[in-house]
Design an enzyme around this catalytic site. Structure first.
Site, PDB file in Angstrom:
ATOM      1  N   HIS A 170      31.513 -30.570 -15.614  1.00  0.00           N
ATOM      2  CA  HIS A 170      32.345 -29.833 -16.568  1.00  0.00           C
ATOM      3  C   HIS A 170      31.538 -28.786 -17.333  1.00  0.00           C
ATOM      4  CE1 HIS A 170      35.509 -29.052 -19.462  1.00  0.00           C
ATOM      5  NE2 HIS A 170      34.718 -29.402 -20.456  1.00  0.00           N
ATOM      6  N   ASP A 194      28.508 -38.036 -14.112  1.00  0.00           N
ATOM      7  CA  ASP A 194      28.430 -36.851 -13.266  1.00  0.00           C
ATOM      8  C   ASP A 194      29.593 -35.895 -13.518  1.00  0.00           C
ATOM      9  OD1 ASP A 194      26.160 -37.928 -12.231  1.00  0.00           O
ATOM     10  OD2 ASP A 194      26.946 -38.289 -10.213  1.00  0.00           O
ATOM     11  N   ALA A 230      29.240 -35.761  -2.525  1.00  0.00           N
ATOM     12  CA  ALA A 230      30.526 -35.924  -3.223  1.00  0.00           C
ATOM     13  C   ALA A 230      31.651 -35.952  -2.183  1.00  0.00           C
ATOM     14  CB  ALA A 230      30.696 -34.799  -4.244  1.00  0.00           C
ATOM     15  N   SER A 248      32.502 -38.029   1.832  1.00  0.00           N
ATOM     16  CA  SER A 248      33.637 -38.869   2.226  1.00  0.00           C
ATOM     17  C   SER A 248      34.410 -38.266   3.391  1.00  0.00           C
ATOM     18  CB  SER A 248      34.576 -39.078   1.035  1.00  0.00           C
ATOM     19  OG  SER A 248      35.214 -37.874   0.673  1.00  0.00           O
ATOM     20  N   ASP A 291      31.260 -28.133  -5.008  1.00  0.00           N
ATOM     21  CA  ASP A 291      31.955 -27.657  -3.821  1.00  0.00           C
ATOM     22  C   ASP A 291      33.122 -26.737  -4.147  1.00  0.00           C
ATOM     23  OD1 ASP A 291      34.008 -29.521  -4.682  1.00  0.00           O
ATOM     24  OD2 ASP A 291      32.974 -31.091  -3.578  1.00  0.00           O
TER      25      ASP A 291
END
Length: 294
Positions: A82, A77, A193, A197, A152
């Site tokens: 990138h 991922d 992502a 968390s 994000d």
């Protein structure tokens, strides 16, 4: 979501995990397989350095994206993050081959690679458009930093161990003044992502929305919210004694924020086109990655 017409592929681009020699063997076999099918194969220039034998052609990523019909990204991922910005600008779809654990984006294992290539060229894949974000750092009315993100845009306290004070505005409507470690603006793709968390919600990739997720808020009633993806979100640094940083996908960093600087986040005009097998659903990935029902 639409079926991907693999018969239209004439030129493929191969991109490997950055500075990882372990991708070389997989890429060589993949290149040979695609060449045997009569396809033109181009290597990303940085990727070509990890292949022992001479490659057919190698180009810098920007030029590669302008030449190819499909990108095959070997890595994970992080590798997709990138290259997604460049590929999206050129409207190039990509498929991800994961060399490690199952990824949220790169979900094809290398031992099933050639079986999936058969399906891909046979039109047994679908295209999932993934929304991206466009962000600008504005100081005194001038844009001093800009970029795009697939996951994000994060405004955070940087290296200091102090809370930052920020104001949040949505479509020029004041939302709140908050203190904490920062805030995450996430796409549906990015909702699994960093935002996850930090306690944010999981958004289905097809949902036209963005999530605003506070990071360690001082006031526990400051909760994540979900807004439509046509909104303009403005985050303003409200105290001069503080420092704040802005990162996009954890890979692009804007200049440090100063008092009254604003980061404005909108949906990008470009989407990333992710190609996935028909039998792979978002819920399959969530079960595997989050260990649901185990």
């Amino acid at each position: 979501m639409t079926r991907y017409n693999g018969s239209e592929i004439k030129t493929t681009g191969l991109i490997g995990k950055f500075r990882d020699p372990s991708v070389g063997h997989v890429l060589e076999k993949l290149s040979a397989n695609l060449s045997q099918r009569g396809l033109r194969v181009l290597f990303d220039q940085e990727t070509a350095a990890h292949v022992q034998n001479p490659v057919p052609e190698a180009l810098p990523l920007e030029k590669l994206a302008a030449e190819i019909d499909l990108a095959i990204v070997v890595g994970g991922d992080g590798t997709i993050l990138h290259v997604a910005r460049t590929l999206a600008e050129h409207d190039v779809p990509l498929v991800g081959v994961n060399l490690g654990r199952l990824g949220f984006l790169a979900d094809i294992p290398p031992d099933e690679l050639f079986e999936h290539i058969d399906d891909l060229l046979g039109g047994k894949y679908r295209i999932e458009p993934r929304a991206m974000l466009s962000a600008e750092l504005i100081r005194d009315g001038e844009v001093i930093g800009s970029g795009t993100a697939l996951n994000d845009v994060v405004i955070y306290k940087g290296d200091i161990s102090r809370l930052i004070d920020i104001e949040t505005w949505i479509d020029d409507q004041f939302v709140n003044h908050s203190r904490g470690d920062g805030v995450i603006v996430a796409t549906p793709t990015g909702s699994t992502a960093y935002a996850l968390s930090a306690g944010g919600p999981i958004l289905h990739p097809e949902l036209p929305a963005m999530a605003l997720v506070p990071v360690c808020p001082h006031t526990l009633s400051n909760r994540p919210i979900v807004v439509r993806d046509q909104s303009a979100i403005r985050i303003v640094l409200a105290r001069s004694s503080q420092q704040a940083q802005t990162t996009l996908d954890g890979q692009i960093c804007f200049p440090p924020m100063q008092l009254n600087d604003a980061v404005v986040v909108r949906r990008s005009k470009h989407d990333m086109k992710l190609i996935r097998p028909y039998e792979h659903t978002q819920y399959d990935v969530l079960r595997a990655k989050l260990n649901w029902a185990q």
